[in-house]
Design a protein around this motif. Structure first.
Motif, PDB file in Angstrom:
ATOM      1  N   ILE A   1       0.834  -1.217   0.000  1.00 39.41           N
ATOM      2  CA  ILE A   1       0.000   0.000   0.000  1.00 39.41           C
ATOM      3  C   ILE A   1       0.861   1.256   0.000  1.00 39.41           C
ATOM      4  O   ILE A   1       0.458   2.289  -0.540  1.00 39.41           O
ATOM      5  N   ASN A   2       2.041   1.176   0.580  1.00 42.68           N
ATOM      6  CA  ASN A   2       2.953   2.318   0.549  1.00 42.68           C
ATOM      7  C   ASN A   2       3.652   2.444  -0.798  1.00 42.68           C
ATOM      8  O   ASN A   2       3.821   3.552  -1.317  1.00 42.68           O
ATOM      9  N   VAL A   3       4.031   1.304  -1.371  1.00 45.21           N
ATOM     10  CA  VAL A   3       4.613   1.322  -2.722  1.00 45.21           C
ATOM     11  C   VAL A   3       3.608   1.938  -3.690  1.00 45.21           C
ATOM     12  O   VAL A   3       3.967   2.727  -4.574  1.00 45.21           O
ATOM     13  N   SER A   4       2.335   1.613  -3.489  1.00 37.04           N
ATOM     14  CA  SER A   4       1.289   2.133  -4.372  1.00 37.04           C
ATOM     15  C   SER A   4       1.203   3.663  -4.301  1.00 37.04           C
ATOM     16  O   SER A   4       0.970   4.326  -5.314  1.00 37.04           O
ATOM     17  N   ASP A   5       1.415   4.221  -3.100  1.00 37.34           N
ATOM     18  CA  ASP A   5       1.393   5.688  -2.962  1.00 37.34           C
ATOM     19  C   ASP A   5       2.548   6.342  -3.726  1.00 37.34           C
ATOM     20  O   ASP A   5       2.400   7.418  -4.302  1.00 37.34           O
ATOM     21  N   ILE A   6       3.710   5.703  -3.692  1.00 35.44           N
ATOM     22  CA  ILE A   6       4.852   6.215  -4.457  1.00 35.44           C
ATOM     23  C   ILE A   6       4.577   6.061  -5.959  1.00 35.44           C
ATOM     24  O   ILE A   6       4.850   6.974  -6.757  1.00 35.44           O
ATOM     25  N   ALA A   7       3.996   4.901  -6.335  1.00 41.01           N
ATOM     26  CA  ALA A   7       3.672   4.636  -7.740  1.00 41.01           C
ATOM     27  C   ALA A   7       2.740   5.706  -8.301  1.00 41.01           C
ATOM     28  O   ALA A   7       2.875   6.134  -9.447  1.00 41.01           O
ATOM     29  N   ALA A   8       1.785   6.147  -7.467  1.00 39.76           N
ATOM     30  CA  ALA A   8       0.780   7.107  -7.922  1.00 39.76           C
ATOM     31  C   ALA A   8       1.364   8.497  -8.172  1.00 39.76           C
ATOM     32  O   ALA A   8       0.693   9.368  -8.721  1.00 39.76           O
ATOM     33  N   MET A   9       2.606   8.732  -7.752  1.00 42.49           N
ATOM     34  CA  MET A   9       3.300   9.981  -8.077  1.00 42.49           C
ATOM     35  C   MET A   9       4.232   9.770  -9.278  1.00 42.49           C
ATOM     36  O   MET A   9       4.966  10.682  -9.662  1.00 42.49           O
ATOM     37  N   GLY A  10       4.262   8.553  -9.821  1.00 42.13           N
ATOM     38  CA  GLY A  10       5.180   8.210 -10.907  1.00 42.13           C
ATOM     39  C   GLY A  10       6.559   7.832 -10.391  1.00 42.13           C
ATOM     40  O   GLY A  10       7.503   7.714 -11.174  1.00 42.13           O
ATOM     41  N   GLY A  11       6.705   7.639  -9.083  1.00 40.98           N
ATOM     42  CA  GLY A  11       8.017   7.443  -8.474  1.00 40.98           C
ATOM     43  C   GLY A  11       8.451   5.995  -8.340  1.00 40.98           C
ATOM     44  O   GLY A  11       7.689   5.065  -8.593  1.00 40.98           O
TER      45      GLY A  11
ATOM     46  N   SER B   1      11.796  -3.815  -4.887  1.00 36.90           N
ATOM     47  CA  SER B   1      13.114  -3.214  -4.608  1.00 36.90           C
ATOM     48  C   SER B   1      13.064  -2.158  -3.504  1.00 36.90           C
ATOM     49  O   SER B   1      13.685  -1.103  -3.609  1.00 36.90           O
ATOM     50  N   VAL B   2      12.293  -2.469  -2.471  1.00 35.40           N
ATOM     51  CA  VAL B   2      12.268  -1.613  -1.279  1.00 35.40           C
ATOM     52  C   VAL B   2      13.369  -2.099  -0.336  1.00 35.40           C
ATOM     53  O   VAL B   2      13.594  -3.303  -0.200  1.00 35.40           O
TER      54      VAL B   2
END
Lengths: 319, 319
Positions: free
Chosen positions: A80-90, A125-126
């Motif tokens: 769920i945290n990776v998804s938040d980064i993904a949603a910024m294109g990060g 890759s966290v």
């Protein structure tokens, strides 16, 4: 502590209202930063910018061991945290973890949580670089995650423009169906695809990065269902929308009201949509255009998106 | 989940052992990074390095509203994280907050928590850039904080060398005395200096930065009492120590066993100690040499530091 507000309880506030109160108190971001109100914050780190987000899961509130394994919970807390980064294109990077544990928690449960966290960390890759352990009355797991912004610049919720195409990755709605199945049938439903979508959600950082490269103008991850999250995107962008979800794989109610899909909902100039879709499909993920950004008025299948959004809030509150 | 470890409960593990288990699972850091095991992690962020730490406080475990105000708790939640950054010689920056709240929590308590968080944030130039709210059976507040490393390089726990002077800032031991007072006398003791040290601890980022500039070789913040934290520093540095705490302001037992002082315990080449002390005193903070780093053997006032460390663990477990 004796004024009349003392009588007012947290339960009377939706999470959204409390978050708005929090946001008002922390104030306006310093120049060049994005604070609370998007999927992740954007902060200065030396000469660079860095993405920063946190999200936690609490036993009996966000998950139930009646149908989840500890490894599912550990996996999802990272996802769920990776998804938040993904949603910024990060691109996700370093994370710290907080485990709050009842002293009666079997050590095997802790090991299971770690198994899941590490499985998700390897997948995306966290690097889990530190953590904090506390005694507490209930089990909870929190992750704070850093990310590297895309070279083309972060994609916020606020950049949609009238005329842009609206797209979504994957199969939104599955996770909500999975949760209902798990609640009804318990662990025997664990292997159904809908249940997998709920227990082991796929975050989409590669897709998010590809969409940023392709020119996405706004993006949000679908954590509370398409109705609420599309409403948030349109509000942040000060636009309307006209979408159709009746032809998607999952039933319309599941798409609009079901939460925790962690698919990416995005907008992009319509001439760039085909390129974006091809880039996402190359990663093995569906990508569907569901409508267009308009100047004003939010419509879904000819109905008011706002009334679906209100229905979604009631649904979340009663879950 | 049916193996025999299932019978083993978290309560049988000291926090330290569970953290060691966690550390073993996350593996060795990638080159150029420092992971779990120091006050804060050091991670790569673009061309720069960044400090990253997290710490949380749980009601009835880490604080009690019988003698704390919500603003004390919010303040301290930020302070303890700032202290971790300070102990690396770093400067605190952006933070995200996690609030877990029982639905029956009065909104005035949430406002108090925010008041304290914002007061501490302003004091130490922390930017709270985002957060997460959850329902939970107990109130807890977690902070994840980034920091900028000192230009001279981070000061870990592991750099002490035989012959270095050992110094400490402030008045270690006060906070533990304050906790005992608050437990015995309740809120009426709140204004006593010892109680203030417990309720509103001073983090020392300016002092930590000054010590890094002056050439500190190792540093740790005193969160679990001088006995445990000095032991940690010596273990990480593979050295011994010979210290005297009998002449400090607080009683020896309070200095060695009392936790949550958040003073900085550091080592520095003996010829640099006077400069370091002057730099810390210029910030209005005491700085006292308490001994020297040795090749091996850990001694305090002629007694074994390890036996004091074991006593401190028992003390923490029974608190």
């Amino acid at each position: 502590m004796n004024d009349e507000r003392d009588e007012q309880k947290v339960s009377e506030f939706a999470e959204y209202d409390l978050l708005a109160r929090f946001r008002e108190r922390i104030g306006a971001p310093v120049e060049g930063e994005v604070w609370s109100g998007d999927d992740a914050a954007v902060v200065a780190a030396g000469a660079d910018q860095i993405l920063f987000t946190t999200d936690s899961m609490v036993e009996k509130v966000d998950f139930d061991f009646a149908y989840c394994d500890p490894a599912d919970v550990g996996f999802k807390a990272v996802a769920i945290n990776v998804s938040d980064i993904a949603a910024m294109g990060g691109t996700p990077g370093a994370a710290v973890a907080t485990l709050q544990l009842d002293p009666n928690t079997p050590v095997s449960v802790v090991d299971g949580l770690l198994d899941g966290m590490l499985e998700a960390s390897q997948r995306w890759s966290v690097r889990i670089v530190g953590g904090d352990l506390s005694r507490a009355p209930a089990l909870s797991i929190g992750i704070a995650l850093l990310g590297v912004p895309p070279e083309s610049g972060v994609v916020t919720r606020g950049g949609a423009r009238a005329g842009d195409a609206i797209g979504i990755t994957g199969t939104p709605g599955l996770s909500g169906l999975g949760l209902a199945l798990l609640k009804a049938e318990g662990r025997s439903a664990r292997d159904r695809p809908e249940a997998r979508a709920h227990l082991r959600p796929e975050a989409r950082p590669a897709e998010g990065a590809a969409l940023a490269r392709a020119g996405a103008t706004a993006m949000i991850d679908v954590s509370d269902g398409v109705a609420i999250d599309l409403y948030r995107l349109c509000r942040a962008s000060d636009t309307g929308c006209n979408v159709r979800v009746g032809d998607l794989e999952a039933p319309k109610e599941a798409v609009l009201l079901g939460g925790e899909d962690f698919e990416l909902l995005f907008t992009i100039p319509s001439e760039s949509f085909a390129t974006a879709r091809a880039a996402v499909q190359e990663l093995g993920t569906n990508c569907t255009q569901i409508g267009e950004v308009t100047d004003s008025g939010m419509m879904v299948d000819g109905e008011s998106l706002e009334s679906w959004k209100d229905k979604a809030w009631d649904h979340l509150r009663n879950q």
